[in-house]
Write a protein that holds these residues in place. Structure first.
Motif, PDB file in Angstrom:
ATOM      1  N   ALA A 114       0.750  -1.256   0.001  1.00 29.69           N
ATOM      2  CA  ALA A 114      -0.030  -0.058   0.290  1.00 29.69           C
ATOM      3  C   ALA A 114       0.760   1.530   0.123  1.00 29.69           C
ATOM      4  N   VAL A 115       1.774   1.214   0.880  1.00 27.37           N
ATOM      5  CA  VAL A 115       2.795   2.475   0.876  1.00 27.37           C
ATOM      6  C   VAL A 115       3.615   2.807  -0.270  1.00 27.37           C
ATOM      7  N   GLU A 116       3.930   1.603  -0.966  1.00 28.85           N
ATOM      8  CA  GLU A 116       4.683   1.590  -2.570  1.00 28.85           C
ATOM      9  C   GLU A 116       3.650   2.209  -3.354  1.00 28.85           C
ATOM     10  N   ALA A 117       2.418   1.787  -3.245  1.00 27.81           N
ATOM     11  CA  ALA A 117       1.554   2.285  -4.326  1.00 27.81           C
ATOM     12  C   ALA A 117       1.337   3.874  -4.026  1.00 27.81           C
ATOM     13  N   ALA A 118       1.186   4.173  -2.912  1.00 28.51           N
ATOM     14  CA  ALA A 118       0.833   5.576  -2.716  1.00 28.51           C
ATOM     15  C   ALA A 118       2.118   6.496  -2.938  1.00 28.51           C
ATOM     16  N   ARG A 119       3.301   6.136  -2.854  1.00 23.36           N
ATOM     17  CA  ARG A 119       4.473   6.414  -3.154  1.00 23.36           C
ATOM     18  C   ARG A 119       4.357   6.844  -4.874  1.00 23.36           C
ATOM     19  N   LEU A 120       3.540   6.145  -5.637  1.00 26.95           N
ATOM     20  CA  LEU A 120       3.390   6.383  -7.021  1.00 26.95           C
ATOM     21  C   LEU A 120       2.306   7.337  -7.364  1.00 26.95           C
ATOM     22  N   GLY A 121       1.466   7.813  -6.254  1.00 30.27           N
ATOM     23  CA  GLY A 121       0.696   8.906  -6.415  1.00 30.27           C
ATOM     24  C   GLY A 121      -0.769   8.400  -6.289  1.00 30.27           C
ATOM     25  N   HIS A 122      -0.944   7.226  -5.885  1.00 28.60           N
ATOM     26  CA  HIS A 122      -2.342   6.701  -5.846  1.00 28.60           C
ATOM     27  C   HIS A 122      -3.007   6.712  -4.416  1.00 28.60           C
ATOM     28  N   ARG A 123      -4.082   6.758  -4.610  1.00 35.37           N
ATOM     29  CA  ARG A 123      -4.763   6.834  -3.067  1.00 35.37           C
ATOM     30  C   ARG A 123      -5.251   5.576  -2.594  1.00 35.37           C
ATOM     31  N   VAL A 124      -4.734   4.960  -1.247  1.00 35.44           N
ATOM     32  CA  VAL A 124      -4.881   3.572  -0.937  1.00 35.44           C
ATOM     33  C   VAL A 124      -5.813   3.484   0.218  1.00 35.44           C
ATOM     34  N   THR A 125      -6.612   2.720   0.162  1.00 32.43           N
ATOM     35  CA  THR A 125      -7.412   2.244   1.451  1.00 32.43           C
ATOM     36  C   THR A 125      -7.178   0.804   1.818  1.00 32.43           C
ATOM     37  N   VAL A 126      -6.535   0.459   2.917  1.00 33.22           N
ATOM     38  CA  VAL A 126      -6.316  -0.510   3.521  1.00 33.22           C
ATOM     39  C   VAL A 126      -7.141  -1.144   4.561  1.00 33.22           C
ATOM     40  N   VAL A 127      -7.702  -2.510   4.306  1.00 35.40           N
ATOM     41  CA  VAL A 127      -8.694  -2.925   5.064  1.00 35.40           C
ATOM     42  C   VAL A 127      -8.094  -4.157   5.665  1.00 35.40           C
ATOM     43  N   ASP A 128      -8.073  -4.379   7.194  1.00 36.89           N
ATOM     44  CA  ASP A 128      -7.375  -5.370   7.769  1.00 36.89           C
ATOM     45  C   ASP A 128      -8.107  -5.675   9.183  1.00 36.89           C
ATOM     46  N   PRO A 129      -8.170  -6.566   9.666  1.00 30.94           N
ATOM     47  CA  PRO A 129      -8.958  -6.838  10.829  1.00 30.94           C
ATOM     48  C   PRO A 129      -8.078  -6.357  12.159  1.00 30.94           C
ATOM     49  N   SER A 130      -6.917  -6.318  11.945  1.00 29.33           N
ATOM     50  CA  SER A 130      -5.836  -6.325  13.003  1.00 29.33           C
ATOM     51  C   SER A 130      -5.584  -4.805  13.573  1.00 29.33           C
ATOM     52  N   PRO A 131      -5.853  -4.435  14.602  1.00 26.62           N
ATOM     53  CA  PRO A 131      -5.537  -2.891  15.055  1.00 26.62           C
ATOM     54  C   PRO A 131      -4.187  -2.787  15.175  1.00 26.62           C
ATOM     55  N   ASN A 132      -3.366  -3.881  15.438  1.00 27.20           N
ATOM     56  CA  ASN A 132      -1.951  -3.737  15.451  1.00 27.20           C
ATOM     57  C   ASN A 132      -1.343  -3.381  14.206  1.00 27.20           C
TER      58      ASN A 132
END
Length: 263
Positions: A61-79
């Motif tokens: 996700a962070v690498e995709a954001a580095r390219l200028g994209h907006r990324v939503t990450v869905v994950d069950p873990s708060p940590n």
């Protein structure tokens, strides 16, 4: 594919193939949106809307954001989401990365249907109760002609690894078990062949555009061989990249990467 440098961790060898394929797919999708006058929803040059389902701490996700994209990450873990927030801040892309707690079973409780230009589903199908429904959910999050990046555990790689370690009974168990599970100590509930993943993708209304074998050699080569020889890391990365697209190596890959497009 991009070469490895000795200072980078060996783990990057295991993800380089996936990232290079994914980056090219995102670039192509962004170009289509721009040529259509900003059809991706943000205007030409504004980047894509990307969903990373089960994205954890945001490696991709962070690498995709580095390219200028907006990324939503869905994950069950708060940590994991906390680690995502920290990683995005350290990378300077906190404004383009959003973490949401949830899972594929209730995906549309937290994100919209048909709202994304690309969806990443990496290391998820092995663990969901129903891979068919899980994949249909992530596919439904795509816009028309949106791109799916699917990464899942490969059956053949597990069988080969257990056999090379001398665990022949476990290797046979993985080979004959419908889920590709080698025993009580196996941390992965389910594995797939390339054909099985392709069938799941087609059943979710997507067209497969490419299949790659991932970690064909990296998990089998002793680390001491990679670390002790000058240039070995770069050479192994190039070998992985060349073998990834060859169907003959899909059957022995630790992971399988499927790229697909919504009809």
């Amino acid at each position: 594919m991009g070469g490895e440098t000795p200072s980078r961790p060996r783990a990057s060898l295991r993800t380089a193939v996936v990232w290079e394929v994914l980056r090219d797919a995102l670039d192509r999708r962004a170009a289509v949106g721009q040529s259509a006058g900003g059809g991706t929803g943000g205007g030409a040059g504004a980047g894509l809307e990307v969903l990373d389902a089960g994205g954890g701490s945001g490696q991709f996700a962070v690498e995709a954001a580095r390219l200028g994209h907006r990324v939503t990450v869905v994950d069950p873990s708060p940590n994991a989401l906390f680690a995502l927030e920290r990683r995005a801040a350290e990378a300077g892309v906190a404004d383009r990365v959003r973490g949401v707690q949830g899972d594929t079973q209730g995906l549309f409780d937290v994100v919209g249907r048909g709202a994304y230009d690309a969806v990443l589903c990496h290391g998820v199908l092995e663990y969901v109760d129903d891979p068919v429904e899980g994949l249909r959910a992530v596919a439904a999050a795509l816009r028309p002609s949106g791109v799916l990046s699917l990464l899942a555990a490969g059956l053949g790689g597990a069988v080969l690894a257990r056999a090379l370690a001398g665990h022949f009974t476990e290797a046979r168990q993985a080979l004959t078990d419908p889920a590709g599970h080698w025993g009580a100590g196996d941390p992965v509930p389910r594995r797939f062949t390339a054909d099985q993943l392709s069938e799941l993708v087609a059943g979710a209304g997507l067209d497969v555009t490419a299949v790659h074998g991932v970690r064909v050699f990296a998990d089998l080569v002793p680390g001491v061989l990679v670390d002790a020889q000058p240039g070995a890391r770069d050479a192994l990365a190039r070998l992985e990249a060349e073998a990834a697209a060859l169907p003959a190596f899909h059957a022995v890959a630790t992971q399988l990467h499927v790229l697909a497009e919504r009809r």
